[in-house]
Design a protein around this motif. Structure first.
Motif, PDB file in Angstrom:
ATOM      1  N   LEU A   1      71.347 -63.145 -33.666  1.00  0.00           N
ATOM      2  CA  LEU A   1      70.993 -61.773 -33.325  1.00  0.00           C
ATOM      3  C   LEU A   1      71.939 -60.787 -34.003  1.00  0.00           C
ATOM      4  CD1 LEU A   1      70.412 -62.144 -29.470  1.00  0.00           C
ATOM      5  CD2 LEU A   1      68.667 -62.122 -31.272  1.00  0.00           C
ATOM      6  N   SER A   2      71.432 -59.607 -34.303  1.00  0.00           N
ATOM      7  CA  SER A   2      72.286 -58.532 -34.803  1.00  0.00           C
ATOM      8  C   SER A   2      73.105 -57.970 -33.651  1.00  0.00           C
ATOM      9  CB  SER A   2      71.436 -57.428 -35.421  1.00  0.00           C
ATOM     10  OG  SER A   2      70.689 -56.747 -34.403  1.00  0.00           O
ATOM     11  N   GLY A   3      74.068 -57.129 -33.980  1.00  0.00           N
ATOM     12  CA  GLY A   3      74.881 -56.512 -32.933  1.00  0.00           C
ATOM     13  C   GLY A   3      74.044 -55.714 -31.958  1.00  0.00           C
ATOM     14  N   GLY A   4      73.098 -54.945 -32.469  1.00  0.00           N
ATOM     15  CA  GLY A   4      72.245 -54.153 -31.592  1.00  0.00           C
ATOM     16  C   GLY A   4      71.357 -55.008 -30.720  1.00  0.00           C
TER      17      GLY A   4
ATOM     18  N   ILE B   1      75.995 -51.481 -14.301  1.00  0.00           N
ATOM     19  CA  ILE B   1      77.239 -51.111 -14.968  1.00  0.00           C
ATOM     20  C   ILE B   1      77.131 -51.538 -16.420  1.00  0.00           C
ATOM     21  CG2 ILE B   1      79.722 -51.554 -15.119  1.00  0.00           C
ATOM     22  CD1 ILE B   1      79.721 -52.012 -12.099  1.00  0.00           C
ATOM     23  N   LEU B   2      77.261 -50.584 -17.329  1.00  0.00           N
ATOM     24  CA  LEU B   2      77.179 -50.858 -18.765  1.00  0.00           C
ATOM     25  C   LEU B   2      78.530 -50.497 -19.382  1.00  0.00           C
ATOM     26  CD1 LEU B   2      73.643 -49.334 -19.480  1.00  0.00           C
ATOM     27  CD2 LEU B   2      74.216 -51.673 -18.780  1.00  0.00           C
ATOM     28  N   ASP B   3      79.254 -51.510 -19.838  1.00  0.00           N
ATOM     29  CA  ASP B   3      80.644 -51.340 -20.262  1.00  0.00           C
ATOM     30  C   ASP B   3      80.763 -51.400 -21.782  1.00  0.00           C
ATOM     31  OD1 ASP B   3      83.377 -51.202 -20.450  1.00  0.00           O
ATOM     32  OD2 ASP B   3      83.785 -53.052 -19.382  1.00  0.00           O
ATOM     33  N   GLU B   4      81.038 -50.242 -22.405  1.00  0.00           N
ATOM     34  CA  GLU B   4      81.262 -50.142 -23.851  1.00  0.00           C
ATOM     35  C   GLU B   4      80.125 -50.815 -24.623  1.00  0.00           C
ATOM     36  OE1 GLU B   4      83.451 -48.274 -24.998  1.00  0.00           O
ATOM     37  OE2 GLU B   4      85.256 -48.268 -23.754  1.00  0.00           O
ATOM     38  N   LEU B   5      78.896 -50.467 -24.276  1.00  0.00           N
ATOM     39  CA  LEU B   5      77.765 -51.189 -24.835  1.00  0.00           C
ATOM     40  C   LEU B   5      77.477 -50.846 -26.291  1.00  0.00           C
ATOM     41  CD1 LEU B   5      74.384 -49.853 -23.402  1.00  0.00           C
ATOM     42  CD2 LEU B   5      76.458 -48.517 -23.447  1.00  0.00           C
ATOM     43  N   THR B   6      78.045 -49.774 -26.850  1.00  0.00           N
ATOM     44  CA  THR B   6      77.752 -49.446 -28.253  1.00  0.00           C
ATOM     45  C   THR B   6      78.946 -49.665 -29.174  1.00  0.00           C
ATOM     46  OG1 THR B   6      78.340 -47.102 -27.996  1.00  0.00           O
ATOM     47  CG2 THR B   6      76.053 -47.719 -27.549  1.00  0.00           C
ATOM     48  N   THR B   7      80.025 -50.237 -28.671  1.00  0.00           N
ATOM     49  CA  THR B   7      81.176 -50.512 -29.515  1.00  0.00           C
ATOM     50  C   THR B   7      80.787 -51.491 -30.624  1.00  0.00           C
ATOM     51  OG1 THR B   7      82.751 -50.132 -27.732  1.00  0.00           O
ATOM     52  CG2 THR B   7      83.511 -51.464 -29.577  1.00  0.00           C
TER      53      THR B   7
ATOM     54  N   GLN C   1      72.786 -45.875 -36.348  1.00  0.00           N
ATOM     55  CA  GLN C   1      71.372 -45.995 -35.984  1.00  0.00           C
ATOM     56  C   GLN C   1      71.197 -46.853 -34.742  1.00  0.00           C
ATOM     57  OE1 GLN C   1      68.876 -47.480 -39.121  1.00  0.00           O
ATOM     58  NE2 GLN C   1      67.015 -47.436 -37.892  1.00  0.00           N
ATOM     59  N   ALA C   2      71.936 -47.963 -34.674  1.00  0.00           N
ATOM     60  CA  ALA C   2      71.833 -48.838 -33.502  1.00  0.00           C
ATOM     61  C   ALA C   2      72.385 -48.149 -32.259  1.00  0.00           C
ATOM     62  CB  ALA C   2      72.584 -50.142 -33.765  1.00  0.00           C
TER      63      ALA C   2
ATOM     64  N   THR D   1      70.312 -47.434 -28.837  1.00  0.00           N
ATOM     65  CA  THR D   1      70.815 -47.898 -27.543  1.00  0.00           C
ATOM     66  C   THR D   1      70.874 -46.744 -26.554  1.00  0.00           C
ATOM     67  OG1 THR D   1      72.118 -49.604 -28.672  1.00  0.00           O
ATOM     68  CG2 THR D   1      72.707 -49.112 -26.398  1.00  0.00           C
ATOM     69  N   TRP D   2      71.247 -45.554 -27.020  1.00  0.00           N
ATOM     70  CA  TRP D   2      71.254 -44.384 -26.139  1.00  0.00           C
ATOM     71  C   TRP D   2      69.858 -44.125 -25.583  1.00  0.00           C
ATOM     72  CZ3 TRP D   2      74.345 -40.497 -29.678  1.00  0.00           C
ATOM     73  CH2 TRP D   2      75.686 -40.927 -29.738  1.00  0.00           C
ATOM     74  N   ASP D   3      68.862 -44.187 -26.459  1.00  0.00           N
ATOM     75  CA  ASP D   3      67.482 -43.981 -26.007  1.00  0.00           C
ATOM     76  C   ASP D   3      67.105 -45.020 -24.954  1.00  0.00           C
ATOM     77  OD1 ASP D   3      67.189 -41.862 -27.740  1.00  0.00           O
ATOM     78  OD2 ASP D   3      66.230 -43.046 -29.316  1.00  0.00           O
TER      79      ASP D   3
END
Length: 327
Positions: free
Chosen positions: A132-135, A154-160, A165-166, A170-172
Motif C-alpha cells: 500500500l502507498s502511504g495514503g 482518535i486520529l493521531d498524526e494521520l497525515t505525517t 495531494q494525499a 485525507t482531510w476530505d
C-alpha cells in the motif's frame, strides 16, 4: 445542555522525573472535530493514549460518554476507535483481511465492505499491507478505527509523511467521517491541518494547554496589530525602503518598518496601517509590484502564548538534546 462526550480534567502523566502531561483539561462536544495541536514531544499522544485507557494516569480524570476510561477501559471499547501514530500490520495481510479480523473483535461492527467503499479502498481489498502507498495505509488505519462503529474516533498524526495531494484527500475523508456522526479527536502538529479541519482545538506545549478555542477565535483574540508587505521592483527598492522607513515618525497608525525580503518591506501598525501605506506611496508616485496584508494564523497564536516561533521538528530535537545532556 448536553454533557460533553469526552472530558479530560487535570490530567497528569509522568515518566520518572519527566512530566509528559501537566494538568491538561478540555472537553469535546458530540459531533465536532476537536484538535489537539502542538509541536512534537508536547504530550499530545500521551494525552489521547491515557484518555483511551492505553496508559495509566498519575492524576486527574478522563471520561468518554461519562465512563472513566482509567477504571474501566473495556467499557469504552465499542464507543472509542483509535488510530495510533505508530500502528502497523503484518506485511502480508490484505486490506480486506485486516478489516474482517478487526470487525470480529466487536459485538456490532460496521460492514467492512461499506467502510472500504467510504474510504476509497474497495479496489485495494486484496492488496497486501506492505504494497500500500502511504495514503492508502492511512485510510486503512482510519477504517480500522471505525470498524467497531465508535461514537468517538482518535486520529493521531494521520497525515505525517504524506505528500500534499494525499494530505488533502485525507482531510476530505476526515470531514466525511465526521458527517456520519462520529466525534473526532484529531492529534496533529500541522497548523494548516488544524485550521482547516477543527471546530475547536487545544494547543499543548510542554505538557500544558496554553490556548483553547476555535481556530478563528484564537486568531481574533490576538492584539490589533496588522502588517502590510510591499514589494518593489528592483530599481525602486532603495527609494521604497527610505520612504516607508520614516513612516512611523509621520503617521500614528504605523509602529515599525522592517525589510521582509530582498525587494519587500513590512510595515506594522494598527488596523488602519494600510491607509497609511497606500497614500504615502501615491504621494511619492512610487508604484509597487505588490501590496498585501499578512493573514495571521495559529502560528501567531503560538508565538503570542509561548514567546517563540512554531518549529515543531526543531523543538523536538532541542528537547532530545536536553534529555541527553541530563543523562
Amino acid at each position: 445542555m448536553a454533557a460533553p462526550i469526552v472530558e479530560v480534567r487535570n490530567l497528569r502523566k509522568t515518566y520518572g522525573p519527566k512530566v509528559a502531561v501537566d494538568d491538561v483539561s478540555f472537553a469535546v462536544e458530540r459531533g465536532e472535530i476537536f484538535g489537539i495541536l502542538g509541536p512534537n514531544g508536547a504530550g499530545k499522544t500521551t494525552t489521547v493514549e491515557t484518555l483511551a485507557g492505553l496508559r495509566g494516569a498519575d492524576g486527574g480524570a478522563v471520561r468518554v460518554r461519562g465512563i472513566d476510561t482509567q477504571r474501566d477501559p473495556a467499557a469504552v471499547r465499542d464507543i472509542l476507535g483509535v488510530q495510533l501514530q505508530e500502528a502497523t500490520l503484518h506485511d502480508k495481510i490484505t486490506v480486506g483481511e485486516a478489516l474482517r479480523l478487526f470487525a470480529g473483535f466487536y459485538a456490532h461492527p460496521a460492514d467492512p465492505d461499506e467502510l472500504l467503499a467510504m474510504l476509497d479502498l474497495a479496489e485495494h481489498a486484496d492488496k497486501q499491507f506492505a504494497k500500500l502507498s502511504g495514503g492508502q495505509k492511512q485510510r486503512l488505519s482510519i477504517a480500522l478505527a471505525l470498524v467497531g462503529n465508535p461514537e468517538v474516533a482518535i486520529l493521531d498524526e494521520l497525515t505525517t509523511g504524506l505528500d500534499p495531494q494525499a494530505r488533502r484527500a485525507t482531510w476530505d475523508l476526515v470531514e466525511r467521517v465526521r458527517d456520519t456522526g462520529v466525534t473526532i479527536l484529531l492529534v496533529t502538529h500541522f497548523m494548516d491541518e488544524a485550521e482547516r479541519l477543527c471546530d475547536r482545538l487545544a494547543i499543548i506545549d510542554g505538557g500544558k494547554v496554553v490556548a483553547e478555542g476555535t481556530p478563528q477565535g484564537l486568531v481574533d483574540g490576538l492584539d490589533d496589530d496588522r502588517t502590510v508587505v510591499v514589494r518593489f521592483a528592483p530599481d525602486d527598492v532603495a527609494r521604497g525602503r527610505e520612504l516607508l522607513a520614516g513612516l512611523a515618525d509621520r503617521h500614528p497608525d504605523v509602529t515599525r518598518t522592517e525589510a521582509a525580503a530582498t525587494t519587500e518591506v513590512a510595515v506594522t501598525g494598527t488596523r488602519r496601517v494600510l491607509f497609511a501605506v497606500v497614500p504615502a506611496l501615491a504621494e511619492a508616485d512610487l508604484v509597487p509590484d505588490d501590496v498585501r496584508t499578512v493573514t495571521r494564523s495559529l502560528e501567531d497564536v503560538f508565538l503570542a502564548v509561548t514567546g517563540r516561533t512554531y518549529q515543531p521538528e526543531a523543538q523536538l530535537a532541542a528537547a532530545a538534546t536536553r534529555e541527553g545532556d541530563r543523562s
